[in-house]
Design an enzyme around this catalytic site. Structure first.
Site, mmCIF file in Angstrom:
data_model
loop_
_atom_site.group_PDB
_atom_site.id
_atom_site.type_symbol
_atom_site.label_atom_id
_atom_site.label_comp_id
_atom_site.label_asym_id
_atom_site.label_seq_id
_atom_site.Cartn_x
_atom_site.Cartn_y
_atom_site.Cartn_z
ATOM 1 N N SER A 1 31.232 39.086 30.136
ATOM 2 C CA SER A 1 31.711 39.021 28.746
ATOM 3 C C SER A 1 33.166 38.571 28.698
ATOM 4 O O SER A 1 33.767 38.530 27.622
ATOM 5 C CB SER A 1 31.618 40.393 28.092
ATOM 6 O OG SER A 1 30.299 40.853 28.110
ATOM 7 N N THR B 1 38.551 45.750 34.122
ATOM 8 C CA THR B 1 39.068 44.399 34.022
ATOM 9 C C THR B 1 40.516 44.388 33.571
ATOM 10 O O THR B 1 40.985 45.380 33.037
ATOM 11 C CB THR B 1 38.200 43.696 32.944
ATOM 12 O OG1 THR B 1 36.873 43.840 33.375
ATOM 13 C CG2 THR B 1 38.566 42.284 32.708
#
Ligand code: DON
Length: 555
Positions: free
Chosen positions: A436, A364
């Site tokens: 998340s 990410t």
């Protein structure tokens, strides 16, 4: 003696106030200077933070293929200069042909690698839909102007840094296994080499000319589906053409005198961040001392309880009913911490999901942007794993995600981040997998204070948490707050992960005596935060994480 010297060294490192880049008006902080510069230049030439977002996100697909993407998805939280907040979900979705047990063998066991390194691992990409959605709602410059410098960067090429060289080498064998030995990243690159991305430049040119539909219905869509099907995947043209990014109401809550705005499900980020901060709010956090054993205990115990809830209750809100009000109810959170004591560790085995009753009616990169008017964008985007599924479509010039691994393949078994999941995050066609990612904006006295977020899988939430506390409880500069050593607990496994060699031995020893298990080796990185702090007189201070090539640009 050695211990004392180490402790002294440690304290000195922490107390040296180091300020990140400070600018008067506008700033972008991202994983690569090339991307930050492109975003900043867009604002210099009259674009707003949202225009800069489109350019920065796509520039990261060029300059940071480890996580920047066209073949993945993400989340964005914004705050306009007039104080209005909102968020966009451009998360990937499961294909129509996905099934609950698609990663299990005939005995019901998870087939290793199927949800991480295969064409089956790929969720329907959301990034291009997300960028066009942002542009439609808030953009002020034409798409062609925003993509021009990105296309130029892809054609000119990007220099291989030491960090990137390592990323490529660490994953090269898998990339070659998945994408063949003729693929762009199969070559032997050296630090300082320039990698050019002509195929990606052509794809971006078509998107610039034909718009969003080029990726979801046009030539690019057809080529992508042909590529994935030839690799044994299940994504169809119908999947692509049905994809929509969704504007969602963000999670907003108060922590002391701050108002925090973060991402709602299908990311767990906002809910968990709110739960943890609300659980620690009754304590005198600053008095415990930064990264002291008691501080680590308090955060750990709140994290443990929140992640236990995450794993059970959270999933795609379009598919499962999430008891959001109850999970954030102050009474519930007080009750959740009622068995906490500084004397000894709670055992994760003794913590289950909280008892909640609700009527029926689970790699990410982040960038932060503030423009000269004060519009703010926090965006986190991902392919999931490093280089995603490792499938690089050479014809189109980008990697495909392996986001399907964020679903719970089987209740109780772990995913790549050691997270266990339950029914709420089971696979279903068209469903979004739980995330998340925690792009977050913090306000103080009704004004913009901070824009932040990070990669790091399950450690994203706790890294954002600690960065906010570093600034607001411990008065650190933005740069120090980002660079400070971090730790992490996620209920299961029942250990506290520490950044290796960054905590004094006394601290970990004290915690061991209280019954905590310590893990100092598993995580190469606990977050890589890119943040902006608005200073009292309005200037912007950057926190560009020293753990990567991250860099701020602005004016
Ligand atoms: O959405 C999520 O939570 C994960 N796919 C994020 C993956 C990630 O942060 C990897 N970076 N280190």
């Amino acid at each position: 003696m050695t211990k004392t010297i180490l402790s002294l060294l440690f304290i000195t490192t922490i107390s040296m106030a180091q300020t990140g880049l400070v600018t008067q008006k506008a700033m972008v902080v991202s994983a690569r200077e090339e991307a930050s510069k492109i975003g900043s230049d867009i604002m210099l030439h009259g674009g707003n933070a949202f225009d800069a977002m489109v350019a920065t996100e796509l520039a990261l697909a060029v300059a940071y293929p480890y996580a920047g993407n066209l073949g993945g998805g993400g989340f964005m939280v914004y705050r306009k200069a007039n104080g209005k907040t909102g968020s966009l979900d451009y998360r990937e979705k499961a294909p129509l042909a996905a099934t609950k047990n698609m990663y299990l063998d005939e005995n019901g066991n998870v087939i290793p690698g199927k949800s991480t390194e295969s064409a089956f691992a790929v969720g329907i990409p959301g990034t291009i839909a997300g960028m066009f959605e942002v542009h439609k709602k808030f953009g002020s410059l034409p798409i062609a102007i925003l993509l021009k410098p990105v296309i130029a960067l892809a054609e000119k090429g990007v220099v291989v840094t030491e960090n990137q060289w390592k990323q490529i080498n660490d994953h090269k064998a898998a990339i070659v296994r998945l994408s063949g030995d003729q693929t762009l990243f199969a070559k032997d690159y050296k630090v300082g080499d320039i990698i050019k991305y002509p195929a990606l430049a052509e794809t971006l040119k078509r998107i610039s000319k034909n718009g969003r539909d080029e990726f979801y219905k046009g030539e690019t869509a057809k080529k992508l589906v042909a590529y994935l099907q030839q690799k044994g995947g299940i994504i169809t043209l119908k999947d692509l053409s049905k994809y929509q990014a969704i504007w969602r109401k963000p999670i907003t809550f108060k922590y002391r005198n701050l108002q925090i705005v973060s991402m709602a499900p299908p990311s767990s980020g906002g809910i968990c961040l709110a739960q943890i901060l609300k659980m620690i709010e009754p304590f005198e956090v600053a008095k415990l001392g930064h990264n002291s054993p008691k501080y680590i205990q308090l955060l750990t115990e709140a994290e443990r309880r929140s992640y236990a809830d995450r794993n059970f209750y959270l999933g795609d809100p379009d598919f499962v009913k999430i008891p959001q009000t109850q999970l954030l109810d102050p009474e519930y959170l007080k009750q959740r911490m009622s068995d906490f004591t500084f004397e000894k560790a709670t055992k994760s085995a003794d913590i289950a999901k909280g008892k909640i009753t609700f009527s029926e009616s689970n790699e990410t990169t982040h960038y932060s942007i503030v423009d000269s008017k004060g519009n703010a964008v926090a965006a986190t985007t991902t392919l999931n794993g490093a280089f995603g599924s490792k499938l690089y479509c050479d014809e189109l010039g980008f990697f495909l995600n392996n986001e399907m691994d964020d679903f719970s393949s089987k209740p109780g078994t772990t995913n790549s981040y050691g997270l266990v999941g339950a029914e709420a995050n089971a696979i279903a066609p068209q469903k979004r997998m739980l995330s998340s990612m925690t792009p977050t904006i913090v306000e103080k006295n009704g004004k913009l204070l901070m824009v932040l977020g990070t990669p790091g899988g399950s450690t994203i939430i706790t890294s954002v948490l600690q960065t906010i506390l570093n600034v607001t409880e411990f008065n650190m500069t933005m740069q120090n707050a980002v660079d400070a050593p971090r730790f992490h607990h996620q209920w299961l496994p029942d250990d506290i992960s520490f950044e290796p060699k960054r905590f004094p031995e006394e601290t970990t020893e004290t915690l061991i005596q209280k019954g905590y298990k310590i893990n100092e080796k598993n995580w190469p990185i606990i977050g890589k935060v890119d943040a902006i702090l608005v200073l009292p007189e309005g200037r912007r201070e950057a926190g560009a994480d020293h753990r990567g090539d991250d860099k701020a640009c602005g004016f």
